[in-house]
Design a protein around this motif. Structure first.
Motif, PDB file in Angstrom:
ATOM      1  N   THR A  34       0.857  -1.174   0.000  1.00 15.21           N
ATOM      2  CA  THR A  34       0.000   0.000   0.000  1.00 15.21           C
ATOM      3  C   THR A  34       0.898   1.231   0.000  1.00 15.21           C
ATOM      4  N   PRO A  35       0.386   2.377  -0.431  1.00 13.73           N
ATOM      5  CA  PRO A  35       1.235   3.568  -0.520  1.00 13.73           C
ATOM      6  C   PRO A  35       2.046   3.816   0.752  1.00 13.73           C
ATOM      7  N   GLY A  36       3.271   4.134   0.551  1.00 14.94           N
ATOM      8  CA  GLY A  36       4.220   4.372   1.637  1.00 14.94           C
ATOM      9  C   GLY A  36       5.613   4.347   1.054  1.00 14.94           C
ATOM     10  N   TYR A  37       6.600   4.204   1.850  1.00 12.42           N
ATOM     11  CA  TYR A  37       7.957   4.236   1.326  1.00 12.42           C
ATOM     12  C   TYR A  37       8.415   2.891   0.790  1.00 12.42           C
ATOM     13  N   ILE A  38       7.775   1.793   1.167  1.00  7.33           N
ATOM     14  CA  ILE A  38       8.123   0.471   0.643  1.00  7.33           C
ATOM     15  C   ILE A  38       7.183   0.180  -0.526  1.00  7.33           C
ATOM     16  N   ASP A  39       7.763  -0.098  -1.706  1.00 11.79           N
ATOM     17  CA  ASP A  39       6.958  -0.311  -2.907  1.00 11.79           C
ATOM     18  C   ASP A  39       6.542  -1.773  -3.095  1.00 11.79           C
ATOM     19  N   TYR A  40       7.446  -2.705  -2.756  1.00  9.70           N
ATOM     20  CA  TYR A  40       7.178  -4.142  -2.898  1.00  9.70           C
ATOM     21  C   TYR A  40       7.774  -4.847  -1.686  1.00  9.70           C
ATOM     22  N   SER A  41       7.177  -5.987  -1.329  1.00  8.73           N
ATOM     23  CA  SER A  41       7.738  -6.757  -0.225  1.00  8.73           C
ATOM     24  C   SER A  41       7.301  -8.214  -0.331  1.00  8.73           C
ATOM     25  N   VAL A  42       7.992  -9.046   0.435  1.00  4.86           N
ATOM     26  CA  VAL A  42       7.630 -10.450   0.549  1.00  4.86           C
ATOM     27  C   VAL A  42       8.131 -10.954   1.895  1.00  4.86           C
ATOM     28  N   LEU A  44       9.609 -14.118   3.862  1.00  5.71           N
ATOM     29  CA  LEU A  44      10.276 -15.391   3.628  1.00  5.71           C
ATOM     30  C   LEU A  44      10.111 -16.305   4.833  1.00  5.71           C
ATOM     31  N   GLY A  45       9.121 -16.045   5.634  1.00 10.44           N
ATOM     32  CA  GLY A  45       8.852 -16.850   6.823  1.00 10.44           C
ATOM     33  C   GLY A  45       9.443 -16.229   8.068  1.00 10.44           C
ATOM     34  N   HIS A  46      10.744 -16.091   8.127  1.00 13.00           N
ATOM     35  CA  HIS A  46      11.415 -15.513   9.294  1.00 13.00           C
ATOM     36  C   HIS A  46      12.042 -14.166   8.989  1.00 13.00           C
ATOM     37  N   ALA A  47      11.849 -13.689   7.754  1.00 11.91           N
ATOM     38  CA  ALA A  47      12.421 -12.400   7.371  1.00 11.91           C
ATOM     39  C   ALA A  47      11.573 -11.760   6.280  1.00 11.91           C
ATOM     40  N   ALA A  48      11.655 -10.451   6.196  1.00 17.71           N
ATOM     41  CA  ALA A  48      10.979  -9.712   5.138  1.00 17.71           C
ATOM     42  C   ALA A  48      12.022  -9.164   4.177  1.00 17.71           C
ATOM     43  N   VAL A  49      11.668  -9.138   2.907  1.00 18.31           N
ATOM     44  CA  VAL A  49      12.469  -8.474   1.885  1.00 18.31           C
ATOM     45  C   VAL A  49      11.611  -7.313   1.393  1.00 18.31           C
ATOM     46  N   GLU A  50      12.152  -6.105   1.480  1.00 16.38           N
ATOM     47  CA  GLU A  50      11.408  -4.902   1.117  1.00 16.38           C
ATOM     48  C   GLU A  50      12.160  -4.149   0.031  1.00 16.38           C
ATOM     49  N   VAL A  51      11.426  -3.666  -0.968  1.00 13.87           N
ATOM     50  CA  VAL A  51      12.029  -2.954  -2.091  1.00 13.87           C
ATOM     51  C   VAL A  51      11.479  -1.536  -2.151  1.00 13.87           C
ATOM     52  N   GLU A  52      12.389  -0.585  -2.223  1.00 15.89           N
ATOM     53  CA  GLU A  52      12.036   0.814  -2.453  1.00 15.89           C
ATOM     54  C   GLU A  52      12.605   1.182  -3.818  1.00 15.89           C
ATOM     55  N   LEU A  53      11.771   1.701  -4.701  1.00 14.66           N
ATOM     56  CA  LEU A  53      12.189   1.991  -6.066  1.00 14.66           C
ATOM     57  C   LEU A  53      12.900   3.333  -6.207  1.00 14.66           C
ATOM     58  N   SER A  54      12.930   4.101  -5.144  1.00 11.52           N
ATOM     59  CA  SER A  54      13.677   5.363  -5.126  1.00 11.52           C
ATOM     60  C   SER A  54      14.108   5.629  -3.686  1.00 11.52           C
ATOM     61  N   HIS A  55      15.062   6.522  -3.550  1.00 13.83           N
ATOM     62  CA  HIS A  55      15.566   6.867  -2.213  1.00 13.83           C
ATOM     63  C   HIS A  55      16.265   8.209  -2.258  1.00 13.83           C
ATOM     64  N   ASP A  56      16.542   8.773  -1.096  1.00 17.01           N
ATOM     65  CA  ASP A  56      17.222  10.064  -0.981  1.00 17.01           C
ATOM     66  C   ASP A  56      18.598   9.948  -0.345  1.00 17.01           C
ATOM     67  N   TYR A  57      19.143   8.736  -0.223  1.00 19.72           N
ATOM     68  CA  TYR A  57      20.445   8.551   0.406  1.00 19.72           C
ATOM     69  C   TYR A  57      21.543   9.127  -0.473  1.00 19.72           C
ATOM     70  N   GLU A  58      22.516   9.744   0.166  1.00 18.50           N
ATOM     71  CA  GLU A  58      23.671  10.304  -0.518  1.00 18.50           C
ATOM     72  C   GLU A  58      24.930   9.663   0.041  1.00 18.50           C
ATOM     73  N   GLU A  59      26.051  10.006  -0.537  1.00 20.65           N
ATOM     74  CA  GLU A  59      27.321   9.402  -0.143  1.00 20.65           C
ATOM     75  C   GLU A  59      27.538   9.492   1.367  1.00 20.65           C
ATOM     76  N   ASP A  60      27.955   8.367   1.916  1.00 18.30           N
ATOM     77  CA  ASP A  60      28.257   8.292   3.337  1.00 18.30           C
ATOM     78  C   ASP A  60      29.263   7.164   3.525  1.00 18.30           C
TER      79      ASP A  60
END
Length: 122
Positions: A34-42, A44-60
């Protein structure tokens, strides 16, 4: 604060191919969130995999996050850091085999664990 394992990845387009490849890499179909910062997820039983199609992170810490279109975060439901890192490393390795994506695998956005560049870009 919990430890995170994140894969930054490019190219993020076409989105359908990226999501299909990530799903194959983790052995499960991803679902639109649903609308929010995570676009796709699944789960895996004991863990989640979350995909964000964009981000604002810069060099660090010497890692140029802005060079990557999307990110994949693995979150272990029991805060098992070793299992979480293994899942992230497995997904990273599976995506590397496609020889399609530039990627970095990082821990806590501070420590570079691995990187990959497609052979056509080397």
């Amino acid at each position: 604060m919990s430890i995170t394992h994140t894969i930054f990845i490019s190219p993020g387009q076409p989105v359908e191919r990226l999501i299909s490849d990530i799903g194959s890499a983790c052995g499960s179909l991803l679902h639109v969130k649903t609308p929010g910062y995570i676009d796709y997820s699944v789960s895996l039983g004991h863990a989640a995999v979350e995909v964000e199609l964009s981000h604002d992170y810069e060099e660090d810490h010497g890692i140029r996050f802005e060079d990557y279109d999307a990110l994949i975060t693995v979150r272990d439901f029991d805060s098992d850091v070793q299992r979480q890192e293994q899942i992230a490393a497995d997904i990273f390795r599976n995506l590397t085999r496609l020889d399609t994506y530039r990627m970095v695998l990082v821990r806590d956005f501070q420590r570079l664990l691995d990187s990959a560049t497609p052979s056509r870009l080397r």
